[in-house]
Design a protein around this motif. Structure first.
Motif, short mmCIF file in Angstrom:
data_model
loop_
_atom_site.label_atom_id
_atom_site.label_comp_id
_atom_site.label_asym_id
_atom_site.label_seq_id
_atom_site.Cartn_x
_atom_site.Cartn_y
_atom_site.Cartn_z
N VAL A 153 40.48 40.82 40.74
CA VAL A 153 41.73 41.52 41.01
C VAL A 153 42.90 40.55 41.07
CG1 VAL A 153 42.93 43.10 42.56
CG2 VAL A 153 40.47 43.33 42.22
N GLU A 154 42.70 39.41 41.73
CA GLU A 154 43.78 38.43 41.83
C GLU A 154 44.16 37.88 40.45
OE1 GLU A 154 42.28 35.59 44.58
OE2 GLU A 154 42.70 36.82 46.34
N GLU A 155 43.13 37.60 39.63
CA GLU A 155 43.43 37.10 38.29
C GLU A 155 44.07 38.19 37.42
OE1 GLU A 155 42.36 33.39 37.54
OE2 GLU A 155 43.10 34.08 39.46
N GLY A 156 43.67 39.44 37.65
CA GLY A 156 44.31 40.54 36.95
C GLY A 156 45.79 40.64 37.29
N LEU A 157 46.10 40.49 38.56
CA LEU A 157 47.50 40.49 38.99
C LEU A 157 48.26 39.33 38.37
CD1 LEU A 157 46.98 41.44 42.73
CD2 LEU A 157 48.25 42.79 41.05
N TYR A 158 47.62 38.18 38.28
CA TYR A 158 48.25 37.02 37.64
C TYR A 158 48.57 37.32 36.18
CZ TYR A 158 48.58 32.36 35.54
OH TYR A 158 48.99 31.26 34.82
N LEU A 159 47.65 38.00 35.50
CA LEU A 159 47.83 38.29 34.08
C LEU A 159 48.97 39.27 33.80
CD1 LEU A 159 44.10 38.54 32.93
CD2 LEU A 159 45.74 36.75 32.34
N THR A 160 49.36 40.05 34.81
CA THR A 160 50.47 40.99 34.59
C THR A 160 51.78 40.27 34.28
OG1 THR A 160 50.99 41.11 36.97
CG2 THR A 160 49.44 42.75 36.08
N LYS A 161 51.84 38.97 34.57
CA LYS A 161 53.03 38.19 34.23
C LYS A 161 53.20 38.06 32.72
CE LYS A 161 52.63 35.18 38.31
NZ LYS A 161 52.50 33.76 38.74
N PHE A 162 52.08 38.17 32.00
CA PHE A 162 52.09 37.90 30.57
C PHE A 162 51.73 39.13 29.73
CE2 PHE A 162 50.34 34.36 33.06
CZ PHE A 162 51.40 33.47 32.97
N ALA A 163 50.88 39.99 30.26
CA ALA A 163 50.37 41.13 29.49
C ALA A 163 51.34 42.30 29.49
CB ALA A 163 49.03 41.59 30.09
N SER A 164 51.20 43.15 28.49
CA SER A 164 51.94 44.40 28.49
C SER A 164 51.28 45.39 29.46
CB SER A 164 51.98 45.00 27.08
OG SER A 164 50.66 45.25 26.60
N ARG A 165 49.95 45.26 29.59
CA ARG A 165 49.19 46.09 30.51
C ARG A 165 47.86 45.42 30.80
NH1 ARG A 165 50.34 50.48 32.74
NH2 ARG A 165 48.88 52.05 33.51
N VAL A 166 47.36 45.59 32.01
CA VAL A 166 46.06 45.02 32.39
C VAL A 166 45.15 46.14 32.86
CG1 VAL A 166 44.84 43.49 33.98
CG2 VAL A 166 47.05 42.78 33.04
N PHE A 167 44.02 46.28 32.18
CA PHE A 167 43.01 47.26 32.56
C PHE A 167 41.92 46.56 33.37
CE2 PHE A 167 44.95 48.72 28.66
CZ PHE A 167 45.16 50.08 28.89
N LEU A 168 41.70 47.00 34.58
CA LEU A 168 40.69 46.40 35.45
C LEU A 168 39.46 47.30 35.45
CD1 LEU A 168 40.08 44.10 37.48
CD2 LEU A 168 40.91 45.62 39.28
N VAL A 169 38.37 46.81 34.85
CA VAL A 169 37.16 47.60 34.67
C VAL A 169 36.12 47.19 35.71
CG1 VAL A 169 35.31 48.23 33.06
CG2 VAL A 169 37.62 47.78 32.20
N HIS A 170 35.62 48.18 36.45
CA HIS A 170 34.63 47.92 37.49
C HIS A 170 33.60 49.04 37.51
CE1 HIS A 170 32.83 46.35 41.06
NE2 HIS A 170 33.24 47.32 41.84
N ARG A 171 32.33 48.68 37.63
CA ARG A 171 31.27 49.67 37.50
C ARG A 171 31.13 50.61 38.70
NH1 ARG A 171 26.82 47.88 35.44
NH2 ARG A 171 25.68 49.72 36.14
N ARG A 172 31.65 50.21 39.86
CA ARG A 172 31.55 51.08 41.03
C ARG A 172 32.79 51.97 41.15
NH1 ARG A 172 29.50 46.05 43.34
NH2 ARG A 172 27.26 46.23 43.68
N ASN A 173 32.72 52.91 42.11
CA ASN A 173 33.85 53.84 42.27
C ASN A 173 34.94 53.29 43.18
OD1 ASN A 173 32.64 54.02 44.74
ND2 ASN A 173 32.21 56.21 44.65
N GLU A 174 34.74 52.09 43.68
CA GLU A 174 35.78 51.42 44.46
C GLU A 174 35.64 49.92 44.30
OE1 GLU A 174 33.61 51.32 48.83
OE2 GLU A 174 35.15 52.83 48.44
N LEU A 175 36.75 49.22 44.46
CA LEU A 175 36.75 47.77 44.31
C LEU A 175 36.12 47.09 45.51
CD1 LEU A 175 40.40 47.33 42.95
CD2 LEU A 175 38.29 47.41 41.61
N ARG A 176 35.66 45.85 45.31
CA ARG A 176 35.09 45.07 46.41
C ARG A 176 36.11 44.10 47.00
NH1 ARG A 176 32.06 41.56 44.80
NH2 ARG A 176 32.21 41.76 42.54
N ALA A 177 37.25 43.99 46.36
CA ALA A 177 38.27 43.04 46.81
C ALA A 177 38.82 43.45 48.18
CB ALA A 177 39.40 42.98 45.79
N SER A 178 39.45 42.50 48.85
CA SER A 178 40.05 42.77 50.16
C SER A 178 41.11 43.85 50.03
CB SER A 178 40.66 41.49 50.74
OG SER A 178 41.70 41.02 49.90
#
Length: 310
Positions: free
Chosen positions: A158-183
């Motif tokens: 999730v943190e790296e995904g947020l970092y990538l938003t600086k450069f990407a037009s859009r960031v898709f975060l794909v996770h196999r569970r129905n909720e994230l494990r991040a803080s």
């Protein structure tokens, strides 16, 4: 007289080569063992843009420069696999297929490996859009203003995904569970970011394109429906495994297997130092590995002299 090295360095990545440079420059007898090419993991990278002094440099060129620098001061580099490290009395025994090497100190620069996703196209598009390090590769021109996919649900993903938003037009975060494990605080940031789209209960089936990544096929594990997302980059964060199995004596590790060190890079075994990705730290970058290698080599010299304070 028994042939004993002052420092045996296991691993010739940036950290190991830096340790070899500093150790040999201090007139110590140093050997660096590397099972692959000197330079380690950076040989599997394309262009490096985050190493001071080089706005852009080919990874293998940087690896060669580091290797030549260490050799210039007398560091011995051997293409050999170290299978075990044990301490016996005041000496370390490093086992290799060519026999046991003995050292007054050992610096582990064995690194680690990102866990592979295992989907079709992952290996084929490595360094062609597939990456395991957003900080390293995210700013590259091939990704600028294009959609990217991040795979994983923990803090790193999730943190790296947020970092990538600086450069990407859009960031898709794909996770196999129905909720994230991040803080929760990191999740809140992701959900609030207009460039982030959470794709939950989903897995990646295939990564595809022509010369570079162009799309990612994902499947919803609940409905079994698949869809294809246009993407120029795929960043995979499904775990990282430190290469710690070489140490055969009891040594302190954290819950994920990273070796614990003090500020001198020394482990719980006196004279055994750990640097780079194999030790517990915040980042896994060339610059931090180089800093670790500097500290460990200087500390190893003081350990040999009997003046290192634990």
């Amino acid at each position: 007289m028994e042939n004993v090295y002052d420092i045996v360095i296991v691993g010739a990545g940036p950290g190991g080569l830096t340790a070899g440079l500093y150790g040999s420059r201090a007139k110590l007898k140093v050997v660096i063992l590397e099972k692959e090419l000197p330079g380690g993991q950076i040989n599997k990278t394309g262009i490096i843009e985050d190493y001071p002094g080089f706005i852009s440099i080919d990874a293998r060129e940087l690896a060669q420069k580091m290797t030549d620098h260490a050799k210039a001061f007398g560091a011995e580099i051997r293409s050999i696999t170290a299978s075990a490290v044990r301490k016996s009395n005041d000496l370390f025994h490093v086992e290799t297929p060519e026999g046991v090497l003995k050292g007054k100190s050992v610096i582990l620069a064995t690194g680690g490996s990102p866990n592979a996703l295992g989907c079709k196209g992952e290996k084929e598009f490595l360094n062609k859009g597939v990456s395991y390090c957003a900080i390293c590769d995210g700013p590259l021109p091939i990704f600028r203003n294009k959609p990217m996919v991040v795979i994983g649900g923990g803090d790193s993903a999730v943190e790296e995904g947020l970092y990538l938003t600086k450069f990407a037009s859009r960031v898709f975060l794909v996770h196999r569970r129905n909720e994230l494990r991040a803080s929760q605080i990191v999740q809140a940031c992701a959900k609030a970011d207009p460039k982030m789209e959470l794709v939950l209960e989903s897995v990646v089936e295939e990564i595809g394109g022509k010369d570079l990544v162009e799309w990612v096929k994902i499947k919803n594990v609940k409905t079994n429906q698949s869809r294809t997302i246009p993407a120029a980059g795929v960043f995979i964060y499904v775990g990282f495994s430190p290469n710690n199995g070489i140490v055969k004596d009891p040594v302190r590790k954290d819950g994920q297997g990273y070796l614990l060190t003090n500020p001198n890079m020394e482990t719980s075994i006196p004279g055994l130092f750990a640097i780079g990705d194999v030790r517990q730290q915040l980042t896994r970058q060339i610059t931090t590995a180089v800093g670790d290698g500097t500290t460990a080599a200087v500390a190893a010299e003081k350990f040999i002299q009997g003046i290192l304070k634990r």
